[in-house]
Design a protein around this motif. Sequence first.
Motif, PDB file in Angstrom:
ATOM      1  N   ARG A  58       0.828  -1.220   0.000  1.00 39.06           N
ATOM      2  CA  ARG A  58       0.000   0.000   0.000  1.00 39.06           C
ATOM      3  C   ARG A  58       0.857   1.263   0.000  1.00 39.06           C
ATOM      4  NH1 ARG A  58      -4.781  -1.639   4.226  1.00 39.06           N
ATOM      5  NH2 ARG A  58      -5.809  -3.105   2.834  1.00 39.06           N
ATOM      6  N   ALA A  59       1.952   1.233   0.755  1.00 41.09           N
ATOM      7  CA  ALA A  59       2.843   2.395   0.793  1.00 41.09           C
ATOM      8  C   ALA A  59       3.489   2.629  -0.572  1.00 41.09           C
ATOM      9  CB  ALA A  59       3.913   2.200   1.855  1.00 41.09           C
ATOM     10  N   GLU A  60       3.916   1.548  -1.241  1.00 36.50           N
ATOM     11  CA  GLU A  60       4.506   1.688  -2.571  1.00 36.50           C
ATOM     12  C   GLU A  60       3.487   2.226  -3.574  1.00 36.50           C
ATOM     13  OE1 GLU A  60       6.075  -2.110  -3.616  1.00 36.50           O
ATOM     14  OE2 GLU A  60       7.857  -1.880  -2.368  1.00 36.50           O
ATOM     15  N   THR A  61       2.258   1.752  -3.488  1.00 36.10           N
ATOM     16  CA  THR A  61       1.206   2.228  -4.388  1.00 36.10           C
ATOM     17  C   THR A  61       0.928   3.701  -4.158  1.00 36.10           C
ATOM     18  OG1 THR A  61       0.218   0.030  -4.398  1.00 36.10           O
ATOM     19  CG2 THR A  61      -1.167   1.846  -5.111  1.00 36.10           C
ATOM     20  N   CYS A  65       1.383   6.984  -6.682  1.00 39.22           N
ATOM     21  CA  CYS A  65       0.352   7.999  -6.946  1.00 39.22           C
ATOM     22  C   CYS A  65       0.890   9.410  -6.714  1.00 39.22           C
ATOM     23  CB  CYS A  65      -0.868   7.753  -6.064  1.00 39.22           C
ATOM     24  SG  CYS A  65      -1.761   6.251  -6.448  1.00 39.22           S
ATOM     25  N   VAL A  66       1.699   9.581  -5.668  1.00 40.24           N
ATOM     26  CA  VAL A  66       2.291  10.895  -5.387  1.00 40.24           C
ATOM     27  C   VAL A  66       3.188  11.313  -6.546  1.00 40.24           C
ATOM     28  CG1 VAL A  66       3.926  12.116  -3.903  1.00 40.24           C
ATOM     29  CG2 VAL A  66       2.140  10.725  -2.889  1.00 40.24           C
ATOM     30  N   LYS A  67       3.959  10.372  -7.078  1.00 37.53           N
ATOM     31  CA  LYS A  67       4.860  10.683  -8.179  1.00 37.53           C
ATOM     32  C   LYS A  67       4.098  10.984  -9.465  1.00 37.53           C
ATOM     33  CE  LYS A  67       8.894   8.261  -6.459  1.00 37.53           C
ATOM     34  NZ  LYS A  67       9.857   7.190  -6.699  1.00 37.53           N
ATOM     35  N   LEU A  68       2.908  10.429  -9.614  1.00 36.21           N
ATOM     36  CA  LEU A  68       2.103  10.740 -10.795  1.00 36.21           C
ATOM     37  C   LEU A  68       1.663  12.206 -10.805  1.00 36.21           C
ATOM     38  CD1 LEU A  68      -0.185   7.607 -11.195  1.00 36.21           C
ATOM     39  CD2 LEU A  68       1.744   8.283 -12.620  1.00 36.21           C
ATOM     40  N   LEU A  69       1.574  12.814  -9.625  1.00 37.34           N
ATOM     41  CA  LEU A  69       1.206  14.227  -9.533  1.00 37.34           C
ATOM     42  C   LEU A  69       2.386  15.154  -9.844  1.00 37.34           C
ATOM     43  CD1 LEU A  69      -1.044  14.168  -6.367  1.00 37.34           C
ATOM     44  CD2 LEU A  69      -1.763  14.366  -8.749  1.00 37.34           C
ATOM     45  N   LEU A  92      -4.837  13.521  -3.171  1.00 38.21           N
ATOM     46  CA  LEU A  92      -4.818  12.062  -3.041  1.00 38.21           C
ATOM     47  C   LEU A  92      -5.870  11.574  -2.050  1.00 38.21           C
ATOM     48  CD1 LEU A  92      -1.027  11.252  -3.100  1.00 38.21           C
ATOM     49  CD2 LEU A  92      -2.725  10.675  -4.810  1.00 38.21           C
ATOM     50  N   ASN A  93      -6.035  12.285  -0.939  1.00 33.41           N
ATOM     51  CA  ASN A  93      -7.059  11.903   0.037  1.00 33.41           C
ATOM     52  C   ASN A  93      -8.454  12.017  -0.558  1.00 33.41           C
ATOM     53  OD1 ASN A  93      -5.181  11.310   1.984  1.00 33.41           O
ATOM     54  ND2 ASN A  93      -5.287  13.323   2.942  1.00 33.41           N
TER      55      ASN A  93
END
Length: 107
Positions: A58-61, A65-69, A92-93
């Motif tokens: 979950r942390a890697e996923t 997602c953070v890097k996609l932003l 993200l939240n």
Amino acid sequence: KPAPSKNVTVIHLRCRSALNCDVAPHAGAIARNEALRAAKYLGRAIWRRWSGYHRRSRAETKMHCVKLLGQSLMARDFDRQVAELQVRAAVLNGYTALGRPVTEPMG
């Protein structure tokens, strides 16, 4: 059943993983072999819960997602960088909340 340790090395295991049978295995190979044996003994689903693999996954996923932003911060000032990261976290939240089911009692 082996008891989980606080310092368990969580290693991603592929479906058809085999034990590393080197003459002088290094520490990483030994940890991987232990993880394979535990997964075989407990079963894959229980091993993931027992080892904490689901938390790592979950942390890697979420980091993906953070890097996609955006790979880097646009702001130069530290306070503005903090604000930029807070905005990304809020976005993200918001997306996470959209995918979470809402259950209501019937009756």
